[in-house]
Design a protein around this motif. Sequence first.
Motif, short mmCIF file in Angstrom:
data_model
loop_
_atom_site.label_atom_id
_atom_site.label_comp_id
_atom_site.label_asym_id
_atom_site.label_seq_id
_atom_site.Cartn_x
_atom_site.Cartn_y
_atom_site.Cartn_z
N THR A 265 25.22 72.58 -65.66
CA THR A 265 25.56 71.76 -66.90
C THR A 265 26.82 71.49 -66.85
OG1 THR A 265 23.57 73.17 -67.62
CG2 THR A 265 24.96 71.71 -69.23
N GLU A 266 27.77 72.19 -66.42
CA GLU A 266 29.36 71.91 -66.44
C GLU A 266 29.44 70.40 -65.55
OE1 GLU A 266 33.76 73.78 -65.49
OE2 GLU A 266 31.85 74.74 -64.99
N TRP A 267 28.95 70.54 -64.58
CA TRP A 267 29.04 69.10 -63.48
C TRP A 267 28.42 68.02 -64.38
CZ3 TRP A 267 25.34 66.36 -60.85
CH2 TRP A 267 25.78 64.95 -60.30
N ILE A 268 27.21 68.24 -64.85
CA ILE A 268 26.38 67.09 -65.84
C ILE A 268 27.61 66.60 -66.92
CG2 ILE A 268 24.53 66.65 -67.06
CD1 ILE A 268 22.80 69.02 -65.71
N MET A 269 28.18 67.55 -67.45
CA MET A 269 28.73 66.92 -68.71
C MET A 269 29.99 66.05 -67.99
SD MET A 269 27.36 68.02 -71.31
CE MET A 269 26.70 69.08 -72.28
N THR A 270 30.43 66.27 -66.88
CA THR A 270 31.41 65.28 -66.31
C THR A 270 30.89 63.91 -66.06
OG1 THR A 270 31.27 65.81 -63.84
CG2 THR A 270 32.57 67.41 -65.26
N THR A 271 29.51 63.99 -65.88
CA THR A 271 29.00 62.46 -65.84
C THR A 271 28.57 61.92 -66.89
OG1 THR A 271 26.88 63.22 -65.51
CG2 THR A 271 28.07 63.79 -63.63
N ALA A 272 28.57 62.58 -68.13
CA ALA A 272 28.05 62.00 -69.33
C ALA A 272 29.06 61.06 -70.39
CB ALA A 272 27.63 63.23 -70.14
N ARG A 273 28.34 60.06 -70.75
CA ARG A 273 29.10 59.49 -71.94
C ARG A 273 28.87 59.87 -73.31
NH1 ARG A 273 27.20 53.47 -71.44
NH2 ARG A 273 25.18 54.45 -72.57
N THR A 274 29.84 60.47 -74.08
CA THR A 274 29.56 61.17 -75.22
C THR A 274 30.17 60.37 -76.52
OG1 THR A 274 31.46 62.26 -74.99
CG2 THR A 274 29.63 63.26 -73.87
N ASP A 275 30.33 58.92 -76.30
CA ASP A 275 30.83 58.00 -77.34
C ASP A 275 29.90 58.18 -78.61
OD1 ASP A 275 29.67 56.50 -75.51
OD2 ASP A 275 29.81 55.07 -76.67
N ASP A 276 30.40 57.87 -79.82
CA ASP A 276 29.58 57.90 -80.96
C ASP A 276 28.71 59.17 -81.32
OD1 ASP A 276 30.88 55.37 -81.56
OD2 ASP A 276 29.62 54.32 -80.35
N ASP A 277 29.04 60.35 -80.94
CA ASP A 277 28.34 61.40 -81.05
C ASP A 277 27.05 61.47 -80.37
OD1 ASP A 277 28.31 63.87 -82.09
OD2 ASP A 277 27.10 63.49 -83.98
N THR A 278 26.94 60.88 -79.02
CA THR A 278 25.79 60.65 -78.28
C THR A 278 26.05 61.40 -77.09
OG1 THR A 278 26.48 58.63 -77.21
CG2 THR A 278 25.33 58.34 -79.12
N CYS A 279 24.96 61.35 -76.16
CA CYS A 279 25.30 62.19 -74.81
C CYS A 279 24.24 61.61 -73.78
CB CYS A 279 25.07 63.59 -74.86
SG CYS A 279 25.15 64.44 -73.34
N ALA A 280 24.85 61.07 -72.75
CA ALA A 280 23.85 60.38 -71.68
C ALA A 280 24.77 60.44 -70.59
CB ALA A 280 23.50 58.86 -71.89
N ALA A 281 23.96 60.82 -69.29
CA ALA A 281 24.49 60.98 -68.07
C ALA A 281 24.23 59.93 -67.26
CB ALA A 281 24.11 62.40 -67.35
N TYR A 282 25.31 59.30 -66.40
CA TYR A 282 24.82 58.15 -65.65
C TYR A 282 23.75 58.45 -64.42
CZ TYR A 282 28.40 60.34 -62.26
OH TYR A 282 29.25 61.02 -61.42
#
Length: 451
Positions: A265-282
């Motif tokens: 999950t730590e690696w996943i978080m490095t791929t994620a876009r978290t702007d505007d209180d969202t979370c999406a991974a590439y």
Amino acid sequence: MRYLAAAEQTGEWLLSTAEREPNRLYRGVRGVVPPKEQSVAPQEQSWHWPGQPGVSGEFARGLGWGTAGPTLFFTEAFRTTGDERWLAAAKGGARWMAANLDAAADAEAGCGLFTGIGGWAVVLHELAEAAGDCEAAGLAGRVLRTIAAKASVSASGVNWHDLTEILWGTAGIGCLLLTLGPAYLGTAAVELAAGAGDWLLAQAEDAPHGIRWSLGAGAYTEPGIDPRRRFPNFAHGAAGISFFLARLAAQTGDERYLEASLAGTEWIMTTARTDDDTCAAYHHEPGATDLFTLGWCHGPPGLGWLFRQLELSTGDAGWRTWLRRAARADLTSGIPVRKEPGFWDNVARCCGSAGVAEFFLDLYTLEGQPADLEFARLLVDDLLGRAITDEAGTRWSNHEYRAAEPDLPPETTYLQGAPGIGSTLLRLHRVLAGDPWQVRWPHAPCWDKPA
């Protein structure tokens, strides 16, 4: 009742596209159309479905993209309505499974949760529960025993097909062993699942932060698959594997699995876009680090499944915040209006509207927030507006904007076709009627409200 009526029309189309044959073994699954023979009594027929009726007679064996998908839909339709027509169709599909189990298990990724007989155990168990069908329960046990016998055992642990991920490979089969396995295999099921966890720990590779996984050596036997490719999301990627490891940790109490899940999950978080209180991974790397899709398989709903399981496995309520951020990524994206690239204008369970609607029904089951139910209804209402309905019944065409002919043929497959969408219609109908029952997927977290 409009959602139930639409689901029943979906069932009509699936009835009209079924290939009904004498109950016999078909050794060639994909690309072989069995010869027509004299008619036999319905209770002696085995049913299968071509993937794209009217376009090709080819059919596959699995639950995700194959002939097991309609059988699960008919099982769910019978559970929802009590209509014996749907039960008869489900039993026809089960007879095909009984006749073809050994051949299907020997095929490529033949034990996979969505590519092979692994998903059959889910279908057959649900059929046994819905209809009190001892024959289906016995066949589910045979499926699981076959999967256990097909395991590859090494010093590293246990794997299937040298594949890591959750739809085709070891992580998904591990989830199956943790959920249905004990009822049919006893304690051996959890022992096998732990062996799968050990093998996945051995396959993990260090990332700049945390760990991640390749698809596994079994994925690279065919040309065209880039061995450098790494996926962060649920399908084919770190989120699905981390989900299994988190569930395995909760069931075995072995902290090694939870530590690996959190490192993934730590690696996943490095791929994620978290702007505007969202979370999406590439989508994947290399080559698609600027592509953020919105469906369950490679988007925020799948991440939400992982975050929910981490909440359950760790007892840390902070994961609920990340679950809500993942939901907000889809809620504020502008879907279901056509939105490419990212949404792919897809209506199905894997990549599209039906899968996103399921995720928001999950959230509504968990927290009871009306806004989640309303967004699910918005998506499903849009689905109904895109349906193809005529005298044959109801089905859907996905839209692939990159193709010369973008409107793809309707499919009978669960993850990309009518059965999965029909199941979403049935679930929404039940939710609105106050019936909380749902298919208990091995690779899904528990969404029940806390006592």
